[in-house]
Write a protein that holds these residues in place. Sequence first.
Motif, short mmCIF file in Angstrom:
data_model
loop_
_atom_site.label_atom_id
_atom_site.label_comp_id
_atom_site.label_asym_id
_atom_site.label_seq_id
_atom_site.Cartn_x
_atom_site.Cartn_y
_atom_site.Cartn_z
N LEU A 28 0.84 -1.21 0.00
CA LEU A 28 0.00 0.00 0.00
C LEU A 28 0.87 1.25 0.00
O LEU A 28 0.56 2.24 -0.69
CB LEU A 28 -0.92 -0.02 1.22
N GLN A 31 2.19 1.82 -3.46
CA GLN A 31 1.11 2.28 -4.34
C GLN A 31 0.83 3.77 -4.12
O GLN A 31 0.68 4.55 -5.07
CB GLN A 31 -0.16 1.48 -4.07
N LYS A 32 0.77 4.18 -2.86
CA LYS A 32 0.36 5.54 -2.53
C LYS A 32 1.49 6.56 -2.68
O LYS A 32 1.23 7.76 -2.70
CB LYS A 32 -0.18 5.59 -1.10
N SER A 35 3.46 8.92 -8.14
CA SER A 35 2.89 10.15 -8.68
C SER A 35 3.04 10.13 -10.19
O SER A 35 4.14 9.95 -10.70
CB SER A 35 3.60 11.38 -8.10
N HIS A 77 -4.35 0.11 6.47
CA HIS A 77 -4.40 1.52 6.10
C HIS A 77 -3.84 2.40 7.21
O HIS A 77 -3.11 3.37 6.95
CB HIS A 77 -5.84 1.93 5.79
N THR A 81 -0.57 4.80 7.14
CA THR A 81 -0.71 6.21 7.53
C THR A 81 0.38 6.61 8.51
O THR A 81 1.03 7.65 8.35
CB THR A 81 -2.09 6.44 8.18
N ARG A 127 -1.01 12.47 1.65
CA ARG A 127 -1.33 11.06 1.42
C ARG A 127 -1.77 10.38 2.72
O ARG A 127 -2.67 9.54 2.73
CB ARG A 127 -0.12 10.33 0.85
N SER A 128 -1.13 10.74 3.81
CA SER A 128 -1.48 10.12 5.09
C SER A 128 -2.92 10.46 5.46
O SER A 128 -3.65 9.61 5.99
CB SER A 128 -0.52 10.57 6.20
N GLN A 130 -5.32 11.13 3.32
CA GLN A 130 -6.17 10.34 2.43
C GLN A 130 -6.34 8.92 2.97
O GLN A 130 -7.44 8.36 2.93
CB GLN A 130 -5.57 10.30 1.02
N LEU A 131 -5.25 8.35 3.45
CA LEU A 131 -5.30 6.98 3.97
C LEU A 131 -6.10 6.88 5.26
O LEU A 131 -6.85 5.92 5.46
CB LEU A 131 -3.88 6.47 4.21
N GLU A 134 -9.93 6.41 5.03
CA GLU A 134 -10.50 5.24 4.35
C GLU A 134 -11.21 4.26 5.28
O GLU A 134 -12.22 3.67 4.89
CB GLU A 134 -9.43 4.53 3.53
#
Length: 333
Positions: A28, A31-32, A35, A77, A81, A127-128, A130-131, A134
């Motif tokens: 994960l 993936q995250k 860019s 997730h 994070t 990004r953190s 966003q995670l 979830e």
Amino acid sequence: MGVKEDVQKPLDRLSEALASDMEAVNALIRQKMLSRHAPRIPEVTAHLIEAGGKRLRPLLTLASARMVGYDGPYHIHLAATVEFIHTATLLHDDVVDESRQRRGRPTANLLWDNKSSVLVGDYLFARSFQLMVEPGNLRTLEILSNASATIAEGEVLQLTAAQDLRTDEAIYLQVVRGKTAALFSAATEVGGVIADAPAEMVQALFDYGDALGIAFQIVDDVLDYGGAADTIGKNVGDDFRERKLTLPVIKAVALADAEERAFWQRTIEQGDQRDGDLEHALHLLARHGALEAARMNALNWAAKARQALTKLPPHPIRDMLSELADFVVSRVA
């Protein structure tokens, strides 16, 4: 001070027990951190994330969730994070501290530049967030977002406190709780929350992470004056050169005579450092037993971490976390 050869075994055992979960976290993360439009983001991120770190903080989240019976997917997730928050703070810290080495390798700001490090750190913070949304759990979102703010607050407090000889152990503890322990305690706490564990278990997990994080930072500060460069991943005496008033120095200053205090004022407060000053600083720390006193503080915090675990049900992972508390402080022999 030295490092025992077997101190990594408890962490290795925890990693092995959570290997499948950690594989999912790493997938994960990869993936995250991609860019489509800014290839420098994965370049800078990979330099730090793939640098051989033990993933201690995300492991704490996975361990906490599994220990209290969680069998869903969202601890992955939350662990990712936690790692993104940690990596973002490292990128920013190295710019602030003008560091040149991290985990035994050149820092990202040295290989690229300060702008890249700061902006990629900002990207990872984004990004953190966003995670962390979830899982759809407002309490975990609150814990992790609060931890992010607390970390930043701790770093700002350190800017003013680290070069002021009036800084005492209470202020030092406040800084450490902010910049280091906040993410440890958040990592363990969210593991319990996502598992819907009883409040007393969640509090025990928080207390464990808090105490472990404090012990971890004290040991790191001790090793800066008594460790080996290839062991601590940075140069011995970096904290002195960066004029950071860490616990060993705070203890030495508290016992200093007028001549010694003048030395600390010149080197730490005024930044006037000369050849031989580091060696003299080490002499003063030894004279007042400051390193040993700080090490004892770390041992006491590790004991508090182990005590917090007694409030949790028996579990093999609980035993590993107890060993982990010993591991943190056994880095100094």
